[in-house]
Design an enzyme around this catalytic site. Structure first.
Site, short mmCIF file in Angstrom:
data_model
loop_
_atom_site.label_atom_id
_atom_site.label_comp_id
_atom_site.label_asym_id
_atom_site.label_seq_id
_atom_site.Cartn_x
_atom_site.Cartn_y
_atom_site.Cartn_z
N SER A 111 -22.96 -29.97 -11.25
CA SER A 111 -22.64 -30.66 -12.74
C SER A 111 -21.48 -31.84 -12.32
O SER A 111 -21.63 -32.77 -12.04
CB SER A 111 -22.03 -29.39 -13.42
OG SER A 111 -22.11 -29.54 -15.13
N ASP A 256 -32.71 -25.97 -17.26
CA ASP A 256 -31.45 -26.52 -17.46
C ASP A 256 -31.16 -27.10 -18.87
O ASP A 256 -31.82 -27.89 -19.16
CB ASP A 256 -30.94 -27.43 -16.35
CG ASP A 256 -29.65 -27.62 -16.39
OD1 ASP A 256 -28.78 -27.54 -17.27
OD2 ASP A 256 -29.12 -28.11 -15.34
N HIS A 284 -28.89 -23.97 -15.25
CA HIS A 284 -27.85 -24.78 -14.87
C HIS A 284 -27.10 -24.42 -13.63
O HIS A 284 -26.45 -25.10 -12.66
CB HIS A 284 -26.77 -25.22 -15.96
CG HIS A 284 -25.79 -26.25 -15.56
ND1 HIS A 284 -26.45 -27.63 -15.29
CD2 HIS A 284 -24.41 -26.42 -15.63
CE1 HIS A 284 -25.26 -28.29 -14.91
NE2 HIS A 284 -23.95 -27.66 -15.26
#
Length: 349
Positions: A111, A256, A284
């Protein structure tokens, strides 16, 4: 390992994961460390902390020295009124490695940590042997609308509500209930509560940590450094060409809802030599959904790819030549999307 010889495996349960601290530039920084051998740096995402890697560190530590820092402003690291930009986080990773006496690493970023990992490769190429981007931020401006809203001025007041007794248990129950709700006929699968909340346990966990006032403040400073009401501010496509000789692996869940899956396809097109692993049905946090497969994917990638040796002449050549759009791969629509995203990066609006 590096010469095709696998070390004798220890029991995963015997692996000691230590939490250690170093004070660097006056700020106390925490990190998890385990194992021995070549160094593997794990960088977590925004609002998260190094404990997010707990399910894979013991397996990876059978092969490598695993270092998983808490970014400044996160986890057990200090949370000062400081610079929380992506370049500053990359500096922090370099500083910690220097203090630990480590000069070469394979970098894994998730991320926001993916954006930090990419920036680290750009700022400190001499340190980097391989790069793994996991649902990485910074591919294009697009991001979950909720993060755009939180980046706005009213967010501070909203986050203070998390400190009200009963709010977090209510959020957990609501998220769990909606995620378990049956599919409503006529509603697209991509818009169903089950799909939109497939990461609800992790997202609520992160929100719970933000109930602390200093953590909340650091989170907002970090978010506003990378996201505004239009989306992600810091993007990477215009510098992907610098990875030309660097082994790169992309890992993404195809469900995601934080960083859309099609960002993986754009990154893969912009880094044509990259390997691309899809975790079907995952959101995610693919390393939470299937930690065994995730760890094996990392190990196999490192086994297959020799560590790159930094070449100053090649680096100078790449930067002198700049981006070569003709090197992008993929179908016409994907390449066009990459070019549009790069043009959007250069937009002044």
């Amino acid at each position: 390992m590096q010469n095709g010889k696998s070390p004798a495996l220890r029991s995963v349960s015997d692996t000691e994961v230590r939490i250690e601290y170093h004070t660097i530039h006056g700020y106390r920084r925490a990190y998890r460390i385990a194992g021995s051998g070549p160094a593997l740096l794990l960088i977590h995402g925004i609002g998260d902390n190094s404990s997010t890697w707990d399910s894979i560190i013991p397996t990876l530590a059978q092969h490598y020295t695993v270092i998983a820092p808490d970014l400044l402003g996160h986890g057990r690291s200090e949370k000062p009124r400081a610079d929380y930009s992506v370049p500053a986080f990359a500096n922090g990773m370099r500083d910690l490695l220097v203090v630990l006496g480590i000069s070469k690493v394979t970098v894994v970023g998730h991320s926001l940590g993916g954006g930090v990992a990419m920036q680290f490769c750009y700022q400190f190429p001499r340190f980097v042997e391989r790069l793994v981007l996991v649902a990485a931020g910074g591919v294009t401006r697009e991001v979950n609308p909720a993060l755009r809203l939180v980046s706005m001025p009213v967010a501070h007041e909203v986050l203070t509500l998390l400190r009200v007794p009963g709010v977090m248990p209510t959020l957990r129950l609501a998220a769990r209930t909606l995620a378990a709700a049956p599919h409503v006929p006529g509603v697209p699968a991509t818009a169903s509560p089950r799909r939109l909340l497939n990461d609800h346990e992790d997202l609520v966990r992160v929100l719970g940590d933000l109930a602390d006032a200093t953590a909340s403040s650091a989170f907002l400073r970090t978010l506003r450094a990378v996201v505004d009401w239009r989306g992600q501010v810091v993007t990477m496509l215009d510098r992907c060409y610098l990875t030309e000789r660097l082994p790169v692996l992309l890992i993404w869940g195809d469900e995601d809802t934080v960083i859309p899956y099609h960002h993986a396809r754009l990154a893969h097109a912009a880094i044509p030599h990259s390997e691309f692993e899809t975790f079907s049905g995952c959101g995610h946090f693919p390393f939470h959904a299937d930690p065994d497969r995730f760890a094996k994917t990392i190990i196999d990638f490192i086994d297959r790819n020799e560590a790159v040796v930094f070449d100053p002449a090649n680096w100078r050549h790449l930067m002198s030549e700049g981006q070569r759009p003709g090197d992008f791969s993929g179908d016409e629509q994907t390449v066009e999307a990459v070019l549009e995203a790069i043009e959007d990066e250069r937009s002044a609006t």
